[in-house]
Write an enzyme that holds these catalytic residues in place. Structure first.
Site, PDB file in Angstrom:
ATOM      1  CG  ASP A 141      -1.792   1.148   1.389  1.00 36.31           C
ATOM      2  OD1 ASP A 141      -1.652   2.134   0.638  1.00 36.31           O
ATOM      3  OD2 ASP A 141      -2.662   1.094   2.286  1.00 36.31           O
ATOM      4  CB  ILE A 142       1.362   3.993  -2.470  1.00 39.68           C
ATOM      5  CG1 ILE A 142       2.427   5.040  -2.777  1.00 39.68           C
ATOM      6  CG2 ILE A 142      -0.003   4.672  -2.451  1.00 39.68           C
ATOM      7  CD1 ILE A 142       3.441   4.593  -3.746  1.00 39.68           C
ATOM      8  CE1 TYR A 146      -8.002   9.186 -15.083  1.00 39.72           C
ATOM      9  CE2 TYR A 146      -5.720   9.834 -15.350  1.00 39.72           C
ATOM     10  CZ  TYR A 146      -7.017  10.140 -15.004  1.00 39.72           C
ATOM     11  OH  TYR A 146      -7.320  11.415 -14.583  1.00 39.72           O
ATOM     12  CB  SER A 169      -2.001   5.267 -16.447  1.00 41.10           C
ATOM     13  OG  SER A 169      -1.922   6.668 -16.626  1.00 41.10           O
ATOM     14  CB  THR A 170      -2.386   0.139 -14.195  1.00 36.36           C
ATOM     15  OG1 THR A 170      -1.973   0.367 -12.844  1.00 36.36           O
ATOM     16  CG2 THR A 170      -1.186   0.214 -15.118  1.00 36.36           C
ATOM     17  CB  VAL A 198      -3.215   5.782  -5.873  1.00 36.64           C
ATOM     18  CG1 VAL A 198      -2.037   6.259  -5.069  1.00 36.64           C
ATOM     19  CG2 VAL A 198      -2.893   4.441  -6.478  1.00 36.64           C
ATOM     20  CG  ASP A 199      -6.144  11.551  -5.973  1.00 38.69           C
ATOM     21  OD1 ASP A 199      -6.481  12.069  -4.893  1.00 38.69           O
ATOM     22  OD2 ASP A 199      -5.828  12.218  -6.961  1.00 38.69           O
ATOM     23  CG  ASN A 209      -8.395  13.989 -11.009  1.00 40.90           C
ATOM     24  OD1 ASN A 209      -8.274  15.208 -10.838  1.00 40.90           O
ATOM     25  ND2 ASN A 209      -9.157  13.238 -10.231  1.00 40.90           N
TER      26      ASN A 209
HETATM   27  P1  ADP Z   1      -5.128   5.963 -12.476  1.00 41.20           P
HETATM   28  O1  ADP Z   1      -6.287   6.931 -12.482  1.00 41.20           O
HETATM   29  O2  ADP Z   1      -3.790   6.633 -12.795  1.00 41.20           O
HETATM   30  O3  ADP Z   1      -5.396   4.736 -13.279  1.00 41.20           O
HETATM   31  P2  ADP Z   1      -5.736   4.576  -9.955  1.00 41.20           P
HETATM   32  O4  ADP Z   1      -5.522   5.108  -8.593  1.00 41.20           O
HETATM   33  O5  ADP Z   1      -7.136   4.338 -10.403  1.00 41.20           O
HETATM   34  O6  ADP Z   1      -4.947   5.591 -10.931  1.00 41.20           O
HETATM   35  O7  ADP Z   1      -4.927   3.222 -10.114  1.00 41.20           O
HETATM   36  C1  ADP Z   1      -3.545   3.120 -10.320  1.00 41.20           C
HETATM   37  C2  ADP Z   1      -3.036   1.802  -9.748  1.00 41.20           C
HETATM   38  O8  ADP Z   1      -2.886   1.925  -8.333  1.00 41.20           O
HETATM   39  C3  ADP Z   1      -3.965   0.623  -9.966  1.00 41.20           C
HETATM   40  O9  ADP Z   1      -3.200  -0.447 -10.528  1.00 41.20           O
HETATM   41  C4  ADP Z   1      -4.475   0.286  -8.566  1.00 41.20           C
HETATM   42  O10 ADP Z   1      -4.649  -1.105  -8.387  1.00 41.20           O
HETATM   43  C5  ADP Z   1      -3.353   0.763  -7.674  1.00 41.20           C
HETATM   44  N1  ADP Z   1      -3.717   1.130  -6.280  1.00 41.20           N
HETATM   45  C6  ADP Z   1      -4.920   1.402  -5.752  1.00 41.20           C
HETATM   46  N2  ADP Z   1      -4.805   1.706  -4.431  1.00 41.20           N
HETATM   47  C7  ADP Z   1      -3.487   1.614  -4.108  1.00 41.20           C
HETATM   48  C8  ADP Z   1      -2.703   1.790  -2.910  1.00 41.20           C
HETATM   49  N3  ADP Z   1      -3.277   2.138  -1.750  1.00 41.20           N
HETATM   50  N4  ADP Z   1      -1.348   1.609  -2.986  1.00 41.20           N
HETATM   51  C9  ADP Z   1      -0.756   1.273  -4.154  1.00 41.20           C
HETATM   52  N5  ADP Z   1      -1.424   1.093  -5.303  1.00 41.20           N
HETATM   53  C10 ADP Z   1      -2.776   1.248  -5.292  1.00 41.20           C
END
Ligand code: ADP
Length: 183
Positions: free
Chosen positions: A17-18, A128, A124-125, A40-41, A31
């Site tokens: 988890d980031i 997006y 982006s995965t 993530v945001d 975004n």
């Molecule tokens: P984007 O809009 O750039 O696609 P997202 O946040 O929707 O960004 O997803 C980007 C990636 O981050 C996805 O592969 C998702 O599974 C991953 N992700 C979601 N939550 C977390 C987290 N808490 N820590 C790390 N990666 C995450």
């Protein structure tokens, strides 16, 4: 966990988890409004508290492929680097170049601020829609190239959410390293 040495620096892949990372900076897949979203945001703003969003409001947005920096609020990381990856359409609309720019501009900001240890999510995965294996190739080749030229960055850690993302990045790394003369 997978760890590769790039000159004096280290590239790591971890599953996790980031928001929990202890690197000086974590990168947010934001975004272009910088006003918060899901994925993530959402997780970063929930964990870091309102101070981050307040600074984002003052910054007033960020074009695709660029990056901006704020405090980390209550996070362990002192800084959040907000970058905007491309929305994936069919791969022919400049998506790889924009994704590479998002990684490169995030790292440039880190270098400018004297930040040595940076954690990235897979930009982006999620919402997006960028195919994970293709995104992994761009993410890894761009960051390895940057590390090669910028030893002031000592650690780049990819924090992959879930086993499938971790495996996909691992496979992409194993395919990429021999082409760069690394192991
Ligand atoms: P984007 O809009 O750039 O696609 P997202 O946040 O929707 O960004 O997803 C980007 C990636 O981050 C996805 O592969 C998702 O599974 C991953 N992700 C979601 N939550 C977390 C987290 N808490 N820590 C790390 N990666 C995450």
């Amino acid at each position: 966990m997978r760890r590769v040495h790039i000159g004096p620096s280290v590239l790591e892949l971890v599953e996790g988890d980031i928001t929990q990372q202890d690197t000086e900076a974590i990168v947010n897949a934001a975004n272009s409004s910088l006003l918060g979203g899901g994925g993530v945001d959402g997780a970063i703003h929930r964990a870091g508290g309102p101070e981050i969003l307040e600074e984002c409001r003052k910054i007033g947005g960020c074009p695709t492929g660029e990056a901006r920096i704020t405090t980390g609020g209550r996070l362990r990381a002192g800084w959040v680097i907000h970058t905007v990856g491309p929305v994936y359409r069919d791969g022919t609309r400049g998506e790889p170049e924009l994704l590479a720019a998002a990684y490169r501009n995030s790292l440039r900001l880190a270098s400018e601020k004297g930040i040595k240890r940076v954690a990235f999510p897979s930009i982006s995965t999620g919402a997006y829609g960028y195919p994970m294996a293709e995104a992994a190739r761009v993410a890894l080749s761009t960051t390895i190239e940057y590390l090669t030229a910028h030893p002031e960055i000592t650690l780049i850690r990819f924090v992959l959410f879930g086993e499938s993302a971790f495996r996909t990045y691992g496979t992409a790394l194993e395919e990429l390293l021999p082409t760069l003369g690394l192991s």
